[in-house]
Write an enzyme that holds these catalytic residues in place. Sequence first.
Site, mmCIF file in Angstrom:
data_model
loop_
_atom_site.group_PDB
_atom_site.id
_atom_site.type_symbol
_atom_site.label_atom_id
_atom_site.label_comp_id
_atom_site.label_asym_id
_atom_site.label_seq_id
_atom_site.Cartn_x
_atom_site.Cartn_y
_atom_site.Cartn_z
ATOM 1 N N HIS A 53 22.504 30.412 39.968
ATOM 2 C CA HIS A 53 23.903 30.470 40.383
ATOM 3 C C HIS A 53 24.345 31.844 40.873
ATOM 4 O O HIS A 53 25.469 31.973 41.381
ATOM 5 C CB HIS A 53 24.803 29.980 39.240
ATOM 6 C CG HIS A 53 24.610 28.518 38.982
ATOM 7 N ND1 HIS A 53 23.579 28.041 38.228
ATOM 8 C CD2 HIS A 53 25.293 27.434 39.435
ATOM 9 C CE1 HIS A 53 23.633 26.715 38.198
ATOM 10 N NE2 HIS A 53 24.662 26.321 38.930
ATOM 11 N N ASP B 216 24.261 25.183 50.460
ATOM 12 C CA ASP B 216 23.023 24.568 50.969
ATOM 13 C C ASP B 216 23.020 24.360 52.486
ATOM 14 O O ASP B 216 21.986 24.107 53.081
ATOM 15 C CB ASP B 216 22.802 23.202 50.302
ATOM 16 C CG ASP B 216 22.359 23.332 48.858
ATOM 17 O OD1 ASP B 216 22.308 24.468 48.362
ATOM 18 O OD2 ASP B 216 22.073 22.304 48.218
ATOM 19 N N GLU C 65 14.473 24.929 45.461
ATOM 20 C CA GLU C 65 14.378 24.136 44.226
ATOM 21 C C GLU C 65 13.930 22.694 44.490
ATOM 22 O O GLU C 65 13.326 22.053 43.632
ATOM 23 C CB GLU C 65 15.737 24.122 43.504
ATOM 24 C CG GLU C 65 16.834 23.488 44.360
ATOM 25 C CD GLU C 65 18.211 23.463 43.740
ATOM 26 O OE1 GLU C 65 18.367 23.887 42.580
ATOM 27 O OE2 GLU C 65 19.146 23.007 44.423
ATOM 28 N N GLY D 77 29.218 14.960 49.105
ATOM 29 C CA GLY D 77 29.801 14.003 48.160
ATOM 30 C C GLY D 77 31.316 13.951 48.300
ATOM 31 O O GLY D 77 31.933 12.875 48.356
ATOM 32 N N ARG E 39 18.758 21.742 47.451
ATOM 33 C CA ARG E 39 18.419 20.459 46.802
ATOM 34 C C ARG E 39 17.608 19.566 47.732
ATOM 35 O O ARG E 39 16.503 19.175 47.417
ATOM 36 C CB ARG E 39 19.759 19.834 46.426
ATOM 37 C CG ARG E 39 19.767 18.468 45.919
ATOM 38 C CD ARG E 39 21.138 18.164 45.367
ATOM 39 N NE ARG E 39 21.302 18.760 44.053
ATOM 40 C CZ ARG E 39 20.838 18.237 42.920
ATOM 41 N NH1 ARG E 39 20.214 17.096 42.938
ATOM 42 N NH2 ARG E 39 21.013 18.831 41.775
#
Length: 371
Positions: A290, A144, A239, A121, A188
Amino acid sequence: MTRDIQRIAVNTGGGDAPGLNAVIRSIVLSSLRRGWEVLGIHKGYQGLLDTSKIIQLDRDSVRGITHIGGTILGTTNKGNPFAFREYTPDGGIRVHDYSERALENFRALGLDCLMVVGGEGTMEIAHRLFEMGVPVIGIPKTIDNDLEMTDYTFGFQTAVEVASDAMDRLHTTGRSHRRVMILEVMGRNAGWIALEAGIAGGAHVILIPEIPYRIENIVEKIRLRAEGGSPYSIVMVAEGAHEEGGSAIAQESGATRLQGVPQLGGVGFYLAAQIQEHIALEVRCTVLGHIQRGGSPCAFDRVLGTRLGSRAAEAAARGEFGNMVALRTPEIVLVPLSEIAGKCRTVPLTSQLIHCAEAIGINLGRQNGFS
Ligand code: F6P
């Protein structure tokens, strides 16, 4: 775009990752040696919209921070200047384009370069700012490991260490109690952490977003293990993993509405209930969350962060803007931001990691594709 550099700024955006402070220190030290002034922008791109918290970064401000987790500059994943989300008085969300303000502030601060440390992003925004005329250099961060054009992002190795340590601990409980132990880790869109930490930690099942799972394949693996004399199993799940025909499990909250991105989590407990329906062994789930992002970076991430930071300063000195520094082992190279923006590097189905996992009998939620 070459220019005589006098003053640069650095910001850190998106989720924190171990190694951010090593990068900041490296940028500052290599820039000061060139006689440049370095400003630290607070909270990612948000600090370009409200410049009141900008600080001067000198030698003292980066002393002894390489091994410290988090970021001394603060971060956020809610500060996109092109699509800034704010609450309206009636509880709705309004999206503003504040990019012109960011550009004006960049110019008003007399900056010659903006170094942005972040994930996909952050790089996409960096690319858009570059197109508006901001001389930017990107530095790839994310636990990630899902950024294109770099072998690894810093933060990833630390997350893998933490997750594989957790696996070791779950093994002893799983074995002692004869249980199925599930560990949910971050990831993700990409299953890099689950796959590497799962292999390192001796998982029997690894579920990643790239391979939608079928519960019967997982149950079969656990059952066969039990019948073969191993009445316990360790399951690693990212996840973002989901069933065939399903989608990732997300939580809704006010914060996620403001962020504009769903907060993933819950697949581990969902899976536990699914497995429990078919298996007599007790099933337990641990969500690492986290813990994977906090604390000290491992040595690899400290070194990688330091290399990326110094290479970014070198790129700025040469006027090589609009690029991201990247690891192409063993070198640190430059890749155009245009080739990274909007892309996510998932685990290719042809990856040797996948092949290796299945070759040693790990079930990936599908019928073993190994041959
Ligand atoms: O992008 C890194 C990441 O750790 C993802 O794996 C995860 O979905 C997300 O950050 C969580 O972010 P937050 O801290 O906003 O919950």
